[in-house]
Scaffold this motif. Structure first.
Motif, PDB file in Angstrom:
ATOM      1  N   THR A 102      -1.954  -8.415 -51.247  1.00  0.00           N
ATOM      2  CA  THR A 102      -2.104  -7.606 -50.035  1.00  0.00           C
ATOM      3  C   THR A 102      -3.517  -7.713 -49.485  1.00  0.00           C
ATOM      4  O   THR A 102      -3.719  -7.835 -48.267  1.00  0.00           O
ATOM      5  CB  THR A 102      -1.761  -6.139 -50.327  1.00  0.00           C
ATOM      6  N   MET A 103      -4.512  -7.692 -50.363  1.00  0.00           N
ATOM      7  CA  MET A 103      -5.893  -7.844 -49.903  1.00  0.00           C
ATOM      8  C   MET A 103      -6.103  -9.198 -49.233  1.00  0.00           C
ATOM      9  O   MET A 103      -6.746  -9.289 -48.187  1.00  0.00           O
ATOM     10  CB  MET A 103      -6.858  -7.673 -51.076  1.00  0.00           C
ATOM     11  N   MET A 104      -5.566 -10.247 -49.827  1.00  0.00           N
ATOM     12  CA  MET A 104      -5.740 -11.578 -49.235  1.00  0.00           C
ATOM     13  C   MET A 104      -5.045 -11.682 -47.877  1.00  0.00           C
ATOM     14  O   MET A 104      -5.566 -12.323 -46.958  1.00  0.00           O
ATOM     15  CB  MET A 104      -5.205 -12.647 -50.187  1.00  0.00           C
ATOM     16  N   ARG A 150      -7.621 -11.600 -40.597  1.00  0.00           N
ATOM     17  CA  ARG A 150      -8.775 -11.399 -39.716  1.00  0.00           C
ATOM     18  C   ARG A 150      -9.594 -12.673 -39.516  1.00  0.00           C
ATOM     19  O   ARG A 150     -10.314 -12.781 -38.532  1.00  0.00           O
ATOM     20  CB  ARG A 150      -9.668 -10.293 -40.284  1.00  0.00           C
ATOM     21  N   LYS A 151      -9.469 -13.613 -40.442  1.00  0.00           N
ATOM     22  CA  LYS A 151     -10.373 -14.767 -40.423  1.00  0.00           C
ATOM     23  C   LYS A 151      -9.735 -16.068 -39.944  1.00  0.00           C
ATOM     24  O   LYS A 151     -10.426 -16.928 -39.395  1.00  0.00           O
ATOM     25  CB  LYS A 151     -10.953 -14.983 -41.829  1.00  0.00           C
ATOM     26  N   LEU A 152      -8.442 -16.244 -40.165  1.00  0.00           N
ATOM     27  CA  LEU A 152      -7.808 -17.504 -39.798  1.00  0.00           C
ATOM     28  C   LEU A 152      -7.559 -17.604 -38.297  1.00  0.00           C
ATOM     29  O   LEU A 152      -7.307 -16.596 -37.630  1.00  0.00           O
ATOM     30  CB  LEU A 152      -6.478 -17.670 -40.536  1.00  0.00           C
ATOM     31  N   ASN A 153      -7.612 -18.824 -37.776  1.00  0.00           N
ATOM     32  CA  ASN A 153      -7.281 -19.089 -36.373  1.00  0.00           C
ATOM     33  C   ASN A 153      -5.768 -18.984 -36.207  1.00  0.00           C
ATOM     34  O   ASN A 153      -5.020 -19.813 -36.721  1.00  0.00           O
ATOM     35  CB  ASN A 153      -7.782 -20.481 -35.984  1.00  0.00           C
ATOM     36  N   LYS A 154      -5.312 -17.962 -35.497  1.00  0.00           N
ATOM     37  CA  LYS A 154      -3.871 -17.710 -35.383  1.00  0.00           C
ATOM     38  C   LYS A 154      -3.154 -18.732 -34.512  1.00  0.00           C
ATOM     39  O   LYS A 154      -1.919 -18.761 -34.478  1.00  0.00           O
ATOM     40  CB  LYS A 154      -3.637 -16.295 -34.844  1.00  0.00           C
ATOM     41  N   LYS A 204       0.765  -6.556 -39.356  1.00  0.00           N
ATOM     42  CA  LYS A 204       1.954  -6.852 -38.564  1.00  0.00           C
ATOM     43  C   LYS A 204       2.059  -8.329 -38.218  1.00  0.00           C
ATOM     44  O   LYS A 204       3.161  -8.860 -38.021  1.00  0.00           O
ATOM     45  CB  LYS A 204       1.942  -6.024 -37.266  1.00  0.00           C
ATOM     46  N   ASP A 205       0.906  -9.003 -38.134  1.00  0.00           N
ATOM     47  CA  ASP A 205       0.914 -10.427 -37.802  1.00  0.00           C
ATOM     48  C   ASP A 205       1.341 -11.305 -38.967  1.00  0.00           C
ATOM     49  O   ASP A 205       1.557 -12.507 -38.789  1.00  0.00           O
ATOM     50  CB  ASP A 205      -0.489 -10.864 -37.357  1.00  0.00           C
ATOM     51  N   LEU A 244     -12.624 -15.652 -52.559  1.00  0.00           N
ATOM     52  CA  LEU A 244     -11.522 -16.564 -52.283  1.00  0.00           C
ATOM     53  C   LEU A 244     -11.327 -16.780 -50.788  1.00  0.00           C
ATOM     54  O   LEU A 244     -11.013 -17.889 -50.354  1.00  0.00           O
ATOM     55  CB  LEU A 244     -10.232 -16.040 -52.916  1.00  0.00           C
ATOM     56  N   THR A 245     -11.517 -15.739 -49.998  1.00  0.00           N
ATOM     57  CA  THR A 245     -11.399 -15.891 -48.538  1.00  0.00           C
ATOM     58  C   THR A 245     -12.380 -16.939 -48.032  1.00  0.00           C
ATOM     59  O   THR A 245     -12.017 -17.827 -47.252  1.00  0.00           O
ATOM     60  CB  THR A 245     -11.644 -14.544 -47.842  1.00  0.00           C
TER      61      THR A 245
END
Length: 417
Positions: free
Chosen positions: A14-16, A22-26, A69-70, A310-311
């Motif tokens: 869940t944390m990942m 928030r960080k990846l290019n959607k 939600k994404d 890891l992020t």
């Protein structure tokens, strides 16, 4: 579109999901998380249920309350990880391809690994590492008349290595202050370790609590068998420990899907680089939390620190850059000692728990390796932090992923890497 696939929607997974969302290019990446269960458990709270400090409502929420939600959420059991094909097979034969896989499948107790345990399971032998075990033990305590209460650790590694210590300390307080029957209860702590804990200095510090609380410790006790008929623990070298009520921490093992997929060691933990958190077998697979074989504590705080590292490394990996973020084995654990007091330890791969202050040097407000009421309040406050910050991947102010040495008494060379 490329996919990051996360297996497991517990603490680490869940944390990942929150960090990467928030960080990846959607426009280029999607995130999918797979888990077969609807309920999310605050596992540190299981410790408190047998003593009527927490109830079920304190430790259970819906997993979907914490998944962005994404992020695509698939409720399904996982049948197989086909790493050579970059895909995962779900129980309904649905095949999910991935570009990056994060294994966050955790670990679980396997009481059947010790002969004799299952014959008396949740009758005279109990666990507190599951919600079912904690609730059953709470009910058992309501009518128990006393006798020899043995708290037993089968073997390492286990989730939250301090939890069995906390249990026996809380039991002393519970039977003395709440039930007023401590004189009818003989407390015995049985461990396969040389001492109370895996880290020597911490073990030495904790050892004074046993005679203070009139708790007998039996160490170096390796157990292949329980004689449930005569209520005896029997060690590999023939030593015996009698019990009237046994609270055991069974063997902990990684998920069976790891075994089916031929990705784990003999305990189904995935061989993982202890600094980068990358699988040692497949460069596009990363492992976090209890699923790995890291020589670090299997605890929520560790998963929290790992998630930040890891992020960064996953972002580096997808950008074809070196994995420069290094996890140092940072662990931060409160140890409930009863009577509204607790200790706090803060350590990593190389530096053992030492005295000092946390998180601010010289200020605290928490003291390290010393009992205090504020440490106890910190332990209770962690539940709120867990639900509202840690699971959502929100940084905790002044607490960094890397261990801080400031504020710690590192004058003992044994505590330096």
């Amino acid at each position: 579109m490329k996919r990051v696939l996360i297996l497991g929607a517990g603490t680490a997974g869940t944390m990942m999901a929150n960090h990467l969302n928030r960080k990846l290019n959607k426009k280029e990446w999607t995130i999918t998380i797979v888990d077969q269960y609807e309920k999310h458990y605050y596992q540190p709270g299981f410790l408190f249920i047998p003593f009527d400090i927490y109830s079920e409502k304190d430790v259970i929420k819906r997993k979907t309350d914490f998944i962005p939600k994404d992020v695509e959420y698939i409720k399904s059991a996982i049948e197989l990880i086909e790493a050579d094909k970059n895909q995962v097979v779900l129980k309904n034969d649905w095949v999910i391809p991935y570009d990056v896989l994060i294994i966050a499948t955790g670990c679980e107790i396997v009481p059947g690994e010790v002969d004799g345990v299952m014959e008396a399971w949740r009758k005279d032998i109990f666990d507190f590492y599951t919600i079912e075990g904690s609730v059953a033990l709470r009910e058992k305590f309501k009518n128990w008349q006393g006798g020899k209460l043995v708290v037993h650790v089968t073997e390492m590694p286990i989730k939250c290595p301090v939890a069995p210590l906390e249990f026996v300390f809380l039991a002393d307080w519970f039977f003395r202050e709440k039930l007023k029957m401590r004189d009818k209860v003989e407390l015995i702590y049985v461990t396969p370790l040389d001492g109370a804990f895996t880290k020597q200095r911490c073990s030495d510090t904790l050892s004074y609590l046993f005679p203070k609380k009139n708790i007998k410790m039996i160490n170096n006790f390796s157990i292949p068998h329980v004689d449930e008929k005569n209520k005896k623990l029997i060690s590999i070298d023939g030593k015996e420990v009698d019990y009237d009520l046994l609270v055991t921490v069974p063997v902990n093992m990684g998920s069976s899907v790891i075994e089916r997929s031929d990705l784990g060691d003999e305990l189904n933990f995935v061989p993982t680089d202890k600094h980068t958190l990358q699988s040692k077998q497949h460069e596009n697979i990363f492992v976090i939390g209890d699923a790995s074989d890291l020589p670090a504590s299997k605890a929520g705080s560790v998963a929290h620190f790992e998630a930040e590292i890891l992020t960064e490394n996953i972002l580096s990996y997808i950008a074809n850059k070196p994995l420069t973020a290094h996890f140092d084995g940072h662990a931060n654990c409160y140890i409930e000692s009863g009577y509204n007091k607790a200790l706090l330890i803060d350590f990593n791969y190389d530096i053992e728990p030492v005295e000092g202050t946390f998180p601010l040097p010289g200020v605290g407000p928490f003291s390290l390796l010393k009992e205090s009421r504020i440490n106890h309040l910190g332990k209770l406050a962690f539940k709120t932090i867990y639900w509202n910050m840690l699971l959502r991947g929100i940084p905790i102010p002044t607490v960094t992923a890397e261990l801080k040495t400031s504020g710690k008494k590192l004058n003992n060379p044994a505590n330096l890497s």
